[in-house]
Design an enzyme around this catalytic site. Structure first.
Site, PDB file in Angstrom:
ATOM      1  N   HIS A   1       0.861  -1.186   0.000  1.00  0.00           N
ATOM      2  CA  HIS A   1       0.000   0.000   0.000  1.00  0.00           C
ATOM      3  C   HIS A   1       0.895   1.233   0.000  1.00  0.00           C
ATOM      4  O   HIS A   1       2.010   1.213   0.527  1.00  0.00           O
ATOM      5  CB  HIS A   1      -0.876  -0.041   1.263  1.00  0.00           C
ATOM      6  CG  HIS A   1      -1.959   0.982   1.316  1.00  0.00           C
ATOM      7  ND1 HIS A   1      -1.733   2.307   1.636  1.00  0.00           N
ATOM      8  CD2 HIS A   1      -3.306   0.879   1.112  1.00  0.00           C
ATOM      9  CE1 HIS A   1      -2.878   2.964   1.637  1.00  0.00           C
ATOM     10  NE2 HIS A   1      -3.840   2.130   1.313  1.00  0.00           N
TER      11      HIS A   1
ATOM     12  N   ASP B   1       2.958  -4.060   8.093  1.00  0.00           N
ATOM     13  CA  ASP B   1       1.670  -3.405   7.892  1.00  0.00           C
ATOM     14  C   ASP B   1       0.595  -4.479   8.076  1.00  0.00           C
ATOM     15  O   ASP B   1       0.386  -5.323   7.215  1.00  0.00           O
ATOM     16  CB  ASP B   1       1.614  -2.807   6.486  1.00  0.00           C
ATOM     17  CG  ASP B   1       0.235  -2.250   6.112  1.00  0.00           C
ATOM     18  OD1 ASP B   1      -0.704  -2.367   6.934  1.00  0.00           O
ATOM     19  OD2 ASP B   1       0.095  -1.723   4.998  1.00  0.00           O
TER      20      ASP B   1
ATOM     21  N   GLN C   1      -4.531  -5.339   6.888  1.00  0.00           N
ATOM     22  CA  GLN C   1      -5.430  -6.294   6.234  1.00  0.00           C
ATOM     23  C   GLN C   1      -5.412  -7.674   6.891  1.00  0.00           C
ATOM     24  O   GLN C   1      -6.158  -8.558   6.457  1.00  0.00           O
ATOM     25  CB  GLN C   1      -5.057  -6.427   4.750  1.00  0.00           C
ATOM     26  CG  GLN C   1      -5.232  -5.163   3.946  1.00  0.00           C
ATOM     27  CD  GLN C   1      -6.681  -4.725   3.831  1.00  0.00           C
ATOM     28  OE1 GLN C   1      -7.600  -5.509   3.991  1.00  0.00           O
ATOM     29  NE2 GLN C   1      -6.886  -3.441   3.551  1.00  0.00           N
TER      30      GLN C   1
ATOM     31  N   LYS D   1     -10.954  -0.913  10.063  1.00  0.00           N
ATOM     32  CA  LYS D   1     -11.060  -2.113   9.233  1.00  0.00           C
ATOM     33  C   LYS D   1     -11.459  -3.344  10.047  1.00  0.00           C
ATOM     34  O   LYS D   1     -11.628  -4.426   9.479  1.00  0.00           O
ATOM     35  CB  LYS D   1      -9.737  -2.372   8.519  1.00  0.00           C
ATOM     36  CG  LYS D   1      -9.340  -1.291   7.517  1.00  0.00           C
ATOM     37  CD  LYS D   1      -8.054  -1.649   6.803  1.00  0.00           C
ATOM     38  CE  LYS D   1      -7.542  -0.494   5.966  1.00  0.00           C
ATOM     39  NZ  LYS D   1      -8.388  -0.211   4.786  1.00  0.00           N
TER      40      LYS D   1
ATOM     41  N   CYS E   1      -4.652   2.369  -3.874  1.00  0.00           N
ATOM     42  CA  CYS E   1      -3.439   2.893  -3.227  1.00  0.00           C
ATOM     43  C   CYS E   1      -2.276   1.927  -3.413  1.00  0.00           C
ATOM     44  O   CYS E   1      -1.492   1.672  -2.484  1.00  0.00           O
ATOM     45  CB  CYS E   1      -3.674   3.171  -1.745  1.00  0.00           C
ATOM     46  SG  CYS E   1      -4.851   4.486  -1.414  1.00  0.00           S
TER      47      CYS E   1
END
Length: 406
Positions: free
Chosen positions: A121, A198, A201, A224, A361
């Site tokens: 991302h 990261d 997700q 999220k 993104c």
């Protein structure tokens, strides 16, 4: 896992869009919020609203207990050693920027390397670009296999003694690729580098154990994972955070302030300058309670089944190209031959189906895929196979609408 009962907790799903029941397939962008989370935030503002840490009155104590209680929930949720390692931020983007600014610019020098993947991302690319420019470091990218996965052999060959940071998404927001974080962290550490993950997700969908992964930093966002927007988490190993300087200065993060010099509070508060994200943190804590009541293992299994079902159904759509590996997280990114993804999303919206369209993104990944944009359907605990059937029917309708190009 009773999805029909779970759906009752999400008031936003009980509506029609353009005369059709809402089919929400955009949870990778932001998840919907269950009633218990909405009620918890409302309760805070209705009954306990006050600033934290500063007051000795009852409301102040309640707010502080709620805020710091949420920090302990986060610690347990990702299996960190201490609440000192849990920093509340505005989200994943802020968390990664904090690492890139406070850690990277202090510890990297000219000629050092930062290793990334092309599937990141933008929030896990641009901060490292800026840090590299500031200190004269070099960015290196791991090669991707044809299905959008990475090989540990390539990690071994790319990470070197000059590498100081390896930054990688746990799960790709486009391909659904689940990256080998634990193994990559071992390679990074063997070469004297740190591992930055990261987790935007992955954290909403599967159990995360930062100690087992042995990552040095881990970041994620509340919005999220059934929580409110505007709150996220930066996890960092205590010994690293203690050596880092704050990036925001002002009230709340100070120990002593003089006319010409000041000192900082201990962890985690030295990184939380100003009035913190109180309601957001409390809402995130409620979201963690909600997800744990259902069980992350159950959620992950459900999404794996949906992803597998979706891939089977997409095989039946002539002219549909799906990107990413077979073994994936709960999303499907695709294009219809001859139809721009924005047109796909627009036609689907007329039937109440919400999907994402664009570059997500991830423009370097779009270039690697040799496309300008894609459409993406992403699943969560409230989605069903019937949602996928409606999506597939909507795509068939889209093909008919643009029939002259097929």
């Amino acid at each position: 896992m009773d999805v029909k009962e779970i759906r009752k907790d999400f008031p936003i799903l009980n509506q029609e869009i353009n005369g059709h029941p809402l089919v929400y397939l955009d949870s990778a962008a932001t998840s919907q919020k269950p009633q218990p989370v909405i009620e918890k935030i409302n309760e805070y503002y209705s009954m306990h609203n006050s600033n934290v840490h500063r007051g000795v009155h009852t409301l102040g104590n309640r707010a502080t207990e709620g805020y710091e209680g949420a920090r302990e929930k986060v610690r347990k949720f990702i299996h960190a050693k201490s609440t000192k390692e849990i920093i509340f931020t505005r989200g994943t983007t802020t968390s990664i920027n904090t690492i890139a600014y406070s850690y990277a610019r202090t510890n990297l020098t000219e000629g050092d390397e930062i290793v990334l993947t092309p599937m990141e991302h933008h929030s896990n690319i641009i901060p490292w670009q800026q840090a590299a420019k500031a200190v004269g470091a070099e960015l290196k990218y791991l090669p991707l296999q044809s299905d959008g996965t990475i090989r540990l052999e390539d990690v071994e060959n790319t990470v070197s003694e000059r590498t100081k940071i390896v930054a990688m998404g746990h799960v790709s927001n486009v391909l659904g690729t689940i990256n080998p974080i634990k193994e990559t962290a071992e390679i990074a550490h063997r070469n004297g580098a740190i591992m930055v993950v990261d987790g935007a997700q992955s954290t909403p969908h599967k159990k995360v154990d930062v100690q087992d992964l042995d990552c040095d930093f881990f970041t994620f966002s509340g919005h999220k994972m059934c929580g409110p927007s505007g709150v996220g988490v930066l996890y960092g190993k205590k010994e690293l955070l203690e050596e880092m300087e704050p990036v925001e200065f002002g009230g709340e993060m100070i120990d002593f302030v003089g006319l010409y010099d000041s000192t900082w509070k201990e962890l985690p508060w030295k990184f939380e300058g100003g009035t913190p994200i109180i309601a957001g943190a409390i809402g995130l804590g409620a979201a963690i309670d909600y997800l744990e009541d259902i069980g992350l293992e159950n959620i992950n299994k459900h999404e794996q089944e949906l992803a597998a079902y979706a891939l089977d159904q997409f095989d039946k759509i002539e002219g549909a190209e799906v990107y990413g590996p077979k073994e994936r997280a709960g999303l499907v990114t695709f294009n219809l031959d001859g139809v721009h993804p924005h047109d796909v999303a627009t036609v689907l919206d007329q039937d109440g189906i919400a999907v994402r369209a664009g570059h997500h993104c991830a423009q370097p990944l779009m270039k690697w895929l040799n496309v300008t944009a894609t459409a993406r359907a992403s699943f969560y605990l409230y989605n069903t196979k019937e949602d996928i059937d409606i999506l597939v029917a909507g795509l068939q309708k889209t093909k008919e609408f643009f029939g002259d190009v097929f």
